[in-house]
Design an enzyme around this catalytic site. Structure first.
Site, PDB file in Angstrom:
ATOM      1  N   GLY A  60       0.831  -1.356  -0.046  1.00 17.73           N
ATOM      2  CA  GLY A  60      -0.002   0.132  -0.044  1.00 17.73           C
ATOM      3  C   GLY A  60       0.889   1.210   0.121  1.00 17.73           C
ATOM      4  O   GLY A  60       0.196   2.389   0.170  1.00 17.73           O
ATOM      5  N   TRP A  62       2.553   2.852  -2.187  1.00 14.29           N
ATOM      6  CA  TRP A  62       2.363   3.573  -3.555  1.00 14.29           C
ATOM      7  C   TRP A  62       1.045   4.445  -3.199  1.00 14.29           C
ATOM      8  O   TRP A  62       0.590   5.622  -3.643  1.00 14.29           O
ATOM      9  CB  TRP A  62       2.192   3.171  -4.814  1.00 14.29           C
ATOM     10  CG  TRP A  62       3.758   2.835  -5.238  1.00 14.29           C
ATOM     11  CD1 TRP A  62       4.650   2.719  -4.562  1.00 14.29           C
ATOM     12  CD2 TRP A  62       4.023   2.836  -6.739  1.00 14.29           C
ATOM     13  NE1 TRP A  62       5.979   2.700  -5.380  1.00 14.29           N
ATOM     14  CE2 TRP A  62       5.497   2.674  -6.717  1.00 14.29           C
ATOM     15  CE3 TRP A  62       3.447   2.654  -7.785  1.00 14.29           C
ATOM     16  CZ2 TRP A  62       6.128   2.704  -7.801  1.00 14.29           C
ATOM     17  CZ3 TRP A  62       4.174   2.687  -8.898  1.00 14.29           C
ATOM     18  CH2 TRP A  62       5.579   2.599  -9.053  1.00 14.29           C
ATOM     19  N   ASP A  85      -4.894  -5.587  -5.822  1.00 10.99           N
ATOM     20  CA  ASP A  85      -4.065  -6.500  -5.695  1.00 10.99           C
ATOM     21  C   ASP A  85      -4.494  -7.834  -5.562  1.00 10.99           C
ATOM     22  O   ASP A  85      -5.777  -7.967  -5.052  1.00 10.99           O
ATOM     23  CB  ASP A  85      -3.057  -6.105  -4.647  1.00 10.99           C
ATOM     24  CG  ASP A  85      -1.622  -6.644  -4.683  1.00 10.99           C
ATOM     25  OD1 ASP A  85      -0.490  -6.067  -4.834  1.00 10.99           O
ATOM     26  OD2 ASP A  85      -1.422  -8.025  -4.759  1.00 10.99           O
ATOM     27  N   ASP A 101      -6.695 -10.806  -8.999  1.00 13.95           N
ATOM     28  CA  ASP A 101      -5.691 -10.956  -9.994  1.00 13.95           C
ATOM     29  C   ASP A 101      -5.911  -9.991 -11.317  1.00 13.95           C
ATOM     30  O   ASP A 101      -6.702 -10.545 -11.872  1.00 13.95           O
ATOM     31  CB  ASP A 101      -5.284 -12.595 -10.266  1.00 13.95           C
ATOM     32  CG  ASP A 101      -4.170 -12.595 -11.042  1.00 13.95           C
ATOM     33  OD1 ASP A 101      -3.470 -11.841 -11.683  1.00 13.95           O
ATOM     34  OD2 ASP A 101      -3.693 -13.744 -11.051  1.00 13.95           O
ATOM     35  N   ASP A 126       3.137  -0.950  -9.552  1.00 14.28           N
ATOM     36  CA  ASP A 126       4.460  -1.608  -9.127  1.00 14.28           C
ATOM     37  C   ASP A 126       4.344  -3.214  -9.305  1.00 14.28           C
ATOM     38  O   ASP A 126       5.364  -3.721  -8.476  1.00 14.28           O
ATOM     39  CB  ASP A 126       4.580  -1.058  -7.602  1.00 14.28           C
ATOM     40  CG  ASP A 126       5.929  -1.215  -7.120  1.00 14.28           C
ATOM     41  OD1 ASP A 126       6.983  -1.074  -7.815  1.00 14.28           O
ATOM     42  OD2 ASP A 126       6.245  -1.476  -6.036  1.00 14.28           O
ATOM     43  N   LYS A 166       6.656  -0.493 -13.476  1.00 15.14           N
ATOM     44  CA  LYS A 166       7.800  -1.116 -13.109  1.00 15.14           C
ATOM     45  C   LYS A 166       8.388  -2.090 -14.249  1.00 15.14           C
ATOM     46  O   LYS A 166       7.467  -2.914 -14.799  1.00 15.14           O
ATOM     47  CB  LYS A 166       7.734  -1.765 -11.769  1.00 15.14           C
ATOM     48  CG  LYS A 166       9.179  -2.331 -11.661  1.00 15.14           C
ATOM     49  CD  LYS A 166       9.347  -2.531 -10.035  1.00 15.14           C
ATOM     50  CE  LYS A 166       8.542  -3.614  -9.503  1.00 15.14           C
ATOM     51  NZ  LYS A 166       8.811  -3.859  -7.875  1.00 15.14           N
TER      52      LYS A 166
END
Length: 211
Positions: A60, A62, A85, A101, A126, A166
């Site tokens: 959490g 971000w 998430d 997912d 991320d 990322k």
């Protein structure tokens, strides 16, 4: 024996990491908070009123940075943050969390329903897949995660919106950058100071969707 030594080295490095210490002092859930903070400062992103989607949000940190930047006068959150998430995440005031997912169509459709007709100002990801150590397989997994974030952004970003993902240098990285450039007017790489020097991670910042 080597593995045990590696674990000890990692623990020692982690405990003495200045960003780990700063994260603890500031109440951030992970040192990764400083990566996003530096990127959005450099790119002048995240303002009160923005709609933000945080993909792969747990634990959490971000979402915490996004929340800080959306707080207007009087401490009121102006805008919206939706976090997603496959792992549970402790609640953050003002953040809507979805457990699921992102690679599954049913979860993606649920996220789309939650958004409704709202256009997103910033998508942050991320996300990193579990790596096997087999470089070809790992590269494919990393590319897949980046592609999913890109596809979501292309369908939901406002015209002047931005995407931060990322990625990792290595096989397939240049193809990922080229793919992003096909869809956005500006694509840059960012390696924040909080990103460990030995890590191959880098962050792609894509801005302004092409028509």
């Amino acid at each position: 024996m080597a593995k045990k030594k590696f674990s000890k080295d990692w623990i020692h490095q982690h405990i003495n990491d200045p960003y780990v210490k700063m994260a603890q002092q500031k109440g951030y859930r992970a040192r990764a908070a400083f990566k996003l903070s530096e990127i959005v400062d450099t790119e002048k992103l995240l303002r009160p009123g923005d709609v933000v989607v945080d993909l792969g949000s747990a634990p959490g940190s971000w979402s915490q940075i996004a929340r800080e930047r959306l707080v207007g006068p009087g401490g009121v959150i102006k805008g919206r943050i939706i976090a997603l998430d496959m792992l549970p995440m402790e609640p953050i005031e003002g953040v809507e969390f979805m457990l699921g997912d992102f690679r599954e169509d049913a979860v993606l459709n649920q996220l789309k329903e939650l958004l409704g007709d709202a256009r997103v100002d910033l998508v942050i990801s991320d996300m990193a897949p579990n790596l096997s150590g087999v470089s070809s397989a790992d590269s494919a997994r990393i590319q897949h995660v980046c592609d999913l974030a890109l596809d979501f952004a292309c369908h939901h970003l406002a015209p002047d919106g931005a995407l931060i993902v990322k990625a990792f240098h290595g096989s397939g990285f240049s193809q990922t950058v080229e793919l992003f450039k096909r869809h956005f007017h500006r694509v840059v790489e960012r390696k924040p100071k909080a990103s460990r020097v030995k890590s191959s991670e880098t962050f792609l910042v894509a801005r302004r969707l092409k028509a």
